[in-house]
Design an enzyme around this catalytic site. Structure first.
Site, PDB file in Angstrom:
ATOM      1  CB  SER A  10      -6.472  10.063  -2.268  1.00 38.80           C
ATOM      2  OG  SER A  10      -5.270  10.600  -1.756  1.00 38.80           O
ATOM      3  CE1 TYR A  57      -4.814   5.111  -1.333  1.00 34.00           C
ATOM      4  CE2 TYR A  57      -3.703   7.152  -1.911  1.00 34.00           C
ATOM      5  CZ  TYR A  57      -4.626   6.467  -1.150  1.00 34.00           C
ATOM      6  OH  TYR A  57      -5.372   7.132  -0.209  1.00 34.00           O
TER       7      TYR A  57
HETATM    8  N1  LIG Z   1      -5.555   8.355   5.679  1.00 35.29           N
HETATM    9  C1  LIG Z   1      -5.180   9.124   4.679  1.00 35.29           C
HETATM   10  O1  LIG Z   1      -4.160   9.852   4.763  1.00 35.29           O
HETATM   11  C2  LIG Z   1      -6.004   9.165   3.414  1.00 35.29           C
HETATM   12  C3  LIG Z   1      -5.789  10.221   2.517  1.00 35.29           C
HETATM   13  C4  LIG Z   1      -6.542  10.266   1.349  1.00 35.29           C
HETATM   14  C5  LIG Z   1      -7.498   9.292   1.104  1.00 35.29           C
HETATM   15  N2  LIG Z   1      -7.685   8.283   2.000  1.00 35.29           N
HETATM   16  C6  LIG Z   1      -8.719   7.282   1.676  1.00 35.29           C
HETATM   17  O2  LIG Z   1      -9.639   7.194   2.749  1.00 35.29           O
HETATM   18  C7  LIG Z   1     -10.295   5.922   2.729  1.00 35.29           C
HETATM   19  C8  LIG Z   1     -10.392   5.370   4.135  1.00 35.29           C
HETATM   20  O3  LIG Z   1      -9.113   5.048   4.628  1.00 35.29           O
HETATM   21  P1  LIG Z   1      -8.649   5.404   6.126  1.00 35.29           P
HETATM   22  O4  LIG Z   1      -7.803   6.605   6.037  1.00 35.29           O
HETATM   23  O5  LIG Z   1      -9.834   5.416   7.018  1.00 35.29           O
HETATM   24  O6  LIG Z   1      -7.686   4.153   6.444  1.00 35.29           O
HETATM   25  P2  LIG Z   1      -7.908   2.845   7.355  1.00 35.29           P
HETATM   26  O7  LIG Z   1      -6.854   1.904   6.941  1.00 35.29           O
HETATM   27  O8  LIG Z   1      -7.995   3.218   8.783  1.00 35.29           O
HETATM   28  O9  LIG Z   1      -9.353   2.315   6.923  1.00 35.29           O
HETATM   29  C9  LIG Z   1      -9.580   1.611   5.727  1.00 35.29           C
HETATM   30  C10 LIG Z   1     -10.590   0.510   6.022  1.00 35.29           C
HETATM   31  O10 LIG Z   1     -10.862  -0.191   4.798  1.00 35.29           O
HETATM   32  C11 LIG Z   1     -10.871  -1.581   5.097  1.00 35.29           C
HETATM   33  N3  LIG Z   1     -10.586  -2.365   3.880  1.00 35.29           N
HETATM   34  C12 LIG Z   1      -9.399  -2.453   3.224  1.00 35.29           C
HETATM   35  N4  LIG Z   1      -9.502  -3.299   2.191  1.00 35.29           N
HETATM   36  C13 LIG Z   1     -10.777  -3.756   2.186  1.00 35.29           C
HETATM   37  C14 LIG Z   1     -11.494  -4.652   1.347  1.00 35.29           C
HETATM   38  N5  LIG Z   1     -10.879  -5.280   0.327  1.00 35.29           N
HETATM   39  N6  LIG Z   1     -12.796  -4.876   1.611  1.00 35.29           N
HETATM   40  C15 LIG Z   1     -13.417  -4.258   2.669  1.00 35.29           C
HETATM   41  N7  LIG Z   1     -12.781  -3.412   3.501  1.00 35.29           N
HETATM   42  C16 LIG Z   1     -11.477  -3.147   3.256  1.00 35.29           C
HETATM   43  C17 LIG Z   1      -9.808  -1.742   6.167  1.00 35.29           C
HETATM   44  O11 LIG Z   1      -9.928  -2.962   6.884  1.00 35.29           O
HETATM   45  C18 LIG Z   1     -10.038  -0.512   7.027  1.00 35.29           C
HETATM   46  O12 LIG Z   1     -10.990  -0.748   8.033  1.00 35.29           O
HETATM   47  C19 LIG Z   1      -9.492   5.073   1.748  1.00 35.29           C
HETATM   48  O13 LIG Z   1     -10.185   4.984   0.519  1.00 35.29           O
HETATM   49  C20 LIG Z   1      -8.213   5.859   1.564  1.00 35.29           C
HETATM   50  O14 LIG Z   1      -7.601   5.634   0.325  1.00 35.29           O
HETATM   51  C21 LIG Z   1      -6.963   8.207   3.141  1.00 35.29           C
END
Ligand SMILES: NC(=O)c1ccc[n+]([C@@H]2O[C@H](COP(=O)([O-])OP(=O)(O)OC[C@H]3O[C@@H](n4cnc5c(N)ncnc54)[C@H](O)[C@@H]3O)[C@@H](O)[C@H]2O)c1
Length: 286
Positions: A151, A172
């Site tokens: 991130s 985070y």
């Molecule tokens: N959305 C943002 O603004 C953003 C920005 C930077 C980085 N990210 C990163 O992107 C990645 C994906 O997140 P997203 O944005 O799709 O959010 P999201 O919440 O839609 O998806 C995350 C997924 O991970 C699953 N998950 C959580 N904990 C888990 C575990 N212990 N075991 C297995 N699965 C698990 C959740 O059930 C969900 O389906 C993450 O690593 C997040 O940190 C997101």
């Protein structure tokens, strides 16, 4: 384009958001998919995680691309559950070429006792990603590509050393920061085997992880319970380009490139997809 024809990808957090978008994109380029997701909530968190229906929907979308998908309910905190999902993939699909360590959560509840929110977030965001790599490595061969989702939060100053940031939020930023050096350090060890490891670092992305009250509060600290409507005018301040967030598919495009042989000599990089966010924010010292 069939850049990934005959390849198999393992994706964590595959039930929704970016994980789902990656599964569909990689399948559209010819890959079969093995995916894992927790499909249940974590009690201490303020927003819901995925459901089994979400996972089934991802499987359906991959199949609509004409590819196979094995969707497994499992937790990235358990290396055994990861290994068992990968073993199933090896048995049914025969190989493993691409690994996308994507699962993640943001800030748990701020009032968790003795920084337990820190442990909870770093167990998933840092150790979960490392578990995913560890469980995958024994199956990878020359030409394989591993991609870790970090991130821009891990690259920005003030994310962890500011007491105003909630415990889970500090975990985070810290977890994502450590992943940057993990990518650089392990990529060097994997390079002699012709296995690549890179990190992708999104800015605000249009998923549940962004659209929840914890994150809205970081953008609107003046409000106790800010809504999406309250946050929307402030979200564009993060990026240099005048947009509130990117879409999951914007990350998938980079993942597909890094997974394919087009990226065959790209390793050890931490690449931002951030609409210029880091250009206007002081980077963290590492
Ligand atoms: N959305 C943002 O603004 C953003 C920005 C930077 C980085 N990210 C990163 O992107 C990645 C994906 O997140 P997203 O944005 O799709 O959010 P999201 O919440 O839609 O998806 C995350 C997924 O991970 C699953 N998950 C959580 N904990 C888990 C575990 N212990 N075991 C297995 N699965 C698990 C959740 O059930 C969900 O389906 C993450 O690593 C997040 O940190 C997101």
């Amino acid at each position: 384009m069939e850049r990934l024809k005959g390849k198999v990808a393992f994706i964590t957090g595959v039930a929704r958001g970016q994980g789902r978008a990656h599964a569909v994109r990689l399948a559209s380029e010819g890959a079969d998919i093995v995916g894992i997701d927790i499909c249940e909530n974590i009690d201490s968190m303020n927003y819901p995680l995925s459901s089994e229906a979400d996972l089934a929907e991802t499987v359906k979308l991959v199949e609509q691309q004409g590819r196979k998908m094995i969707g497994v309910k499992g937790d990235v905190r358990s290396r055994e559950q990861l290994a068992s999902a990968i073993d199933r993939g090896m048995k049914e699909l025969g190989r493993l070429d691409i690994v996308v360590a994507n699962a993640g959560i943001i800030a748990g509840k701020a009032d968790t006792y003795m920084a337990s929110g820190f442990v909870e977030v770093s167990d998933i965001d840092l150790i979960g990603a490392m578990n995913t790599v560890a469980a995958s490595l024994p199956h990878l061969k020359e030409g394989a590509s591993i991609i870790i989702t970090g991130s821009t939060a891990g690259m920005m100053k003030g994310m962890t050393e500011n007491v105003g940031v909630a415990t889970g939020g500090a975990a985070y930023g810290w977890s994502k920061r450590i992943l940057i050096s993990y990518v650089e350090t392990l990529a060097l060890q994997l390079a002699p085997y012709m296995v690549r490891l890179n990190g992708v670092h999104p800015t605000n992305c249009n998923t549940h992880l962004l659209h929840n009250v914890d994150v809205y509060r970081a953008f609107r600290p003046d409000l106790e319970n800010p809504t999406r409507e309250d946050a929307m005018p402030v979200l564009p301040l993060m990026q240099a380009m005048p947009i509130p967030f990117i879409e999951p598919e914007d990350i998938s495009a980079l993942i597909a490139f890094l997974a394919s042989d087009d990226g065959r000599y790209i390793t050890g990089l931490n690449i931002r997809v951030d609409a210029g966010a880091l250009l206007k924010t002081p980077p963290t010292e590492r």
